[in-house]
Design an enzyme around this catalytic site. Structure first.
Site, mmCIF file in Angstrom:
data_model
loop_
_atom_site.group_PDB
_atom_site.id
_atom_site.type_symbol
_atom_site.label_atom_id
_atom_site.label_comp_id
_atom_site.label_asym_id
_atom_site.label_seq_id
_atom_site.Cartn_x
_atom_site.Cartn_y
_atom_site.Cartn_z
ATOM 1 C CD GLU A 21 -5.350 -3.462 1.297
ATOM 2 O OE1 GLU A 21 -5.581 -2.002 0.128
ATOM 3 O OE2 GLU A 21 -4.399 -3.632 1.169
ATOM 4 C CB CYS B 158 -1.646 -1.066 0.114
ATOM 5 S SG CYS B 158 -1.878 -2.581 -0.856
ATOM 6 C CD GLU C 46 -2.759 2.390 -5.225
ATOM 7 O OE1 GLU C 46 -2.139 2.260 -3.957
ATOM 8 O OE2 GLU C 46 -3.726 1.523 -5.909
#
Length: 493
Positions: free
Chosen positions: A263, A298, A396
């Site tokens: 992930e 996340c 990100e």
């Protein structure tokens, strides 16, 4: 409650060791790492710095425990009893665990209480209750043949977890792995190990046999690599950055081809249409969806796509909310956003803002370090207007930085939303049911929220597409990572 938090804040923290085969032990090298609290930049304790020999010892302990069978061959009802006891112990130590974690990683205490011990206990309880409800299968074979499908634990599971929500994310991985009968070696992040060492202690008190859960602290480049290259780890589950995820896949190829589940975060789009049923709610929830825990989530809604007809007003409303957000001491219950996890992470966040401005993005609010006099690592909630092609709209950040992008049509919104390498979470705000369903179908993401952001629980899976990873945490589907299927083909003639 604030009085209890303040009392726990002052407690000294013992230097932490490795937890291997049911016992505390020092790293073979004797190495240790400082634990620096992001609250004030001070060293609060040290943790053991494991090397490869320590990891090998932990993996061997896990393998021996698995072969011994005191856990792997125990009846599901027996495993259920121990895991339920562990959940009870986590709940009874909730405030202690939450404060310990906040001192380690800076999450605001109001969020930590729910997202860490409370979520961890719920997760262990969920999988404890689920394991004795999984059955094998009888295949619809030809007459005279009995085809059976058995589910068996894979063996030794390695879990490498990040610093933002260490208890919650670790529980997503180790609870189903343990419930299925596996042994586990857990490696926390260097900056958030303390609560997981405490969890190992509680697991032992709950009756988990020695060697079934081992915790090795240390650097990812050493301890994490050793787990990735181990020939005796059957499955590796990881939450963290893309570059590290790629290395773990390489380590699998170089070793025993262990299954690797990843992930890897995202750049999640949060799409607001002009027909959203409550634009004030959308602004408030969108703000929380990126700025809580200083953006270190996340699934954070870090790209806000707003229909052009409402873009100016919605942006102004959001900037006002962000400006009023209370950022500060994460152990104060009134704080809405705590500290950035480390000085290095804070520097990365600020660098992203500088690069965005150099590329032509417009700063609408924030963008600076604050409360530097505390010695801690704090950053203003930051709002940037950008275009889809800019780096800040594609990369990100993992900090309190929101990128706002206007769009004119549903098709354009989908094109922008899907125009990154990531695909973890997303959201759409609309009062049009047909549009909501079209967007759910069209968005390339593992999670699509509708008229909310961040709402979820343990009953539904979390996983990404594209470069956000593979496999799923949470829900009954998580068992699929930690159970092997074995076919028995029996001739009855």
């Amino acid at each position: 409650m604030q009085e209890g938090i303040n009392r726990l804040r002052q407690q000294s923290i013992a230097n932490a060791s490795l937890f291997i085969d049911g016992a505390w032990r020092e790293a073979e090298s004797g190495g240790r790492m400082d634990v620096i609290s992001p609250i004030d930049g001070r060293i609060i304790t040290t943790i053991a710095d494991a090397d490869r020999s320590d990891v090998d010892l932990a993996v061997a302990a896990a393998r021996n425990a698995f072969k011994k069978g005191s856990w792997s061959k125990a009846a599901p009802a027996e495993r259920r009893k121990v895991l339920l006891k562990l959940a009870d112990l986590v709940e009874s130590h909730a405030l202690e665990l939450a404060v310990l974690g906040v001192r380690d990683n800076g999450t605001e205490i109001s969020m930590a209480l729910k997202a860490e011990p409370a979520s961890c206990a719920q997760t262990f309880r969920y999988y404890a209750e689920a394991i004795d409800k999984l059955y094998g299968e009888i295949a619809p074979t030809a007459p005279g043949i009995l085809g059976l499908v058995h589910r068996e634990p894979v063996g030794v599971v390695a879990a490498i977890v990040p610093w933002n929500f260490p208890m919650m994310i670790a529980a997503w991985k180790i609870a189903p792995a343990l419930a299925a009968g596996n042994s586990v070696v857990l490696k926390p992040a260097e900056g958030a190990s303390l609560t997981l060492l405490k969890l190992a202690e509680l697991a032992s008190r709950a009756g988990l046999p020695d060697g079934v859960l081992n915790v090795v602290t240390g650097r990812g480049a050493i301890a994490g690599e050793a787990l990735g290259l181990s020939m005796d780890v059957d499955v590796l589950a990881f939450t963290g950055s893309g570059p590290v995820g790629r290395r773990l896949l390489e380590y699998s190829a170089r070793s025993n081809l262990k299954r690797v589940y990843l992930e890897l975060g995202g750049k999640s789009p949060n799409i607001v249409f002009a027909d959203a049923p409550d634009l004030a709610k959308a602004a408030q929830v969108s703000m929380n969806g990126i700025f809580r825990n200083s953006g270190q989530v996340c699934v954070a809604g870090s790209r806000l796509l707003v229909e052009k007809s409402i873009h100016a007003d919605f942006c102004a409303q959001l900037v006002a909310l962000a400006t009023d957000m209370r950022v500060g001491d994460p152990l104060d219950l009134r704080t809405q956003a705590g500290a950035v996890s480390s000085e290095a992470q804070l520097a990365k966040n600020l660098s992203h803002v500088e690069s965005a401005l150099a590329e032509g993005a417009r700063l609408r609010g924030g963008g600076k370090r604050i409360l530097q006099e505390t010695g801690g690592f704090y950053m203003q909630p930051t709002v940037l207007e950008a275009t889809p092609g800019m780096g800040i709209a594609r990369e990100e950040v993992f900090g309190p930085v929101l990128t706002v992008i206007p769009f004119e049509s549903e098709g354009e919104a989908l094109q922008i939303a899907n125009g990154t390498d990531y695909g973890l979470a997303s959201a759409v705000w609309t009062g049009n049911l047909s549009r909501a369903h079209r967007m759910i179908r069209g968005l390339k993401a593992g999670v699509v929220h509708v008229n909310t952001y961040g709402g979820t629980d343990i009953t539904v899976p979390l996983g990404g597409v594209k470069q956000s990873g593979n496999g799923h945490d949470k829900s009954l589907h998580a068992f699929e990572k930690y159970l092997d299927l074995k076919t028995a083909w029996i001739d009855l003639t």
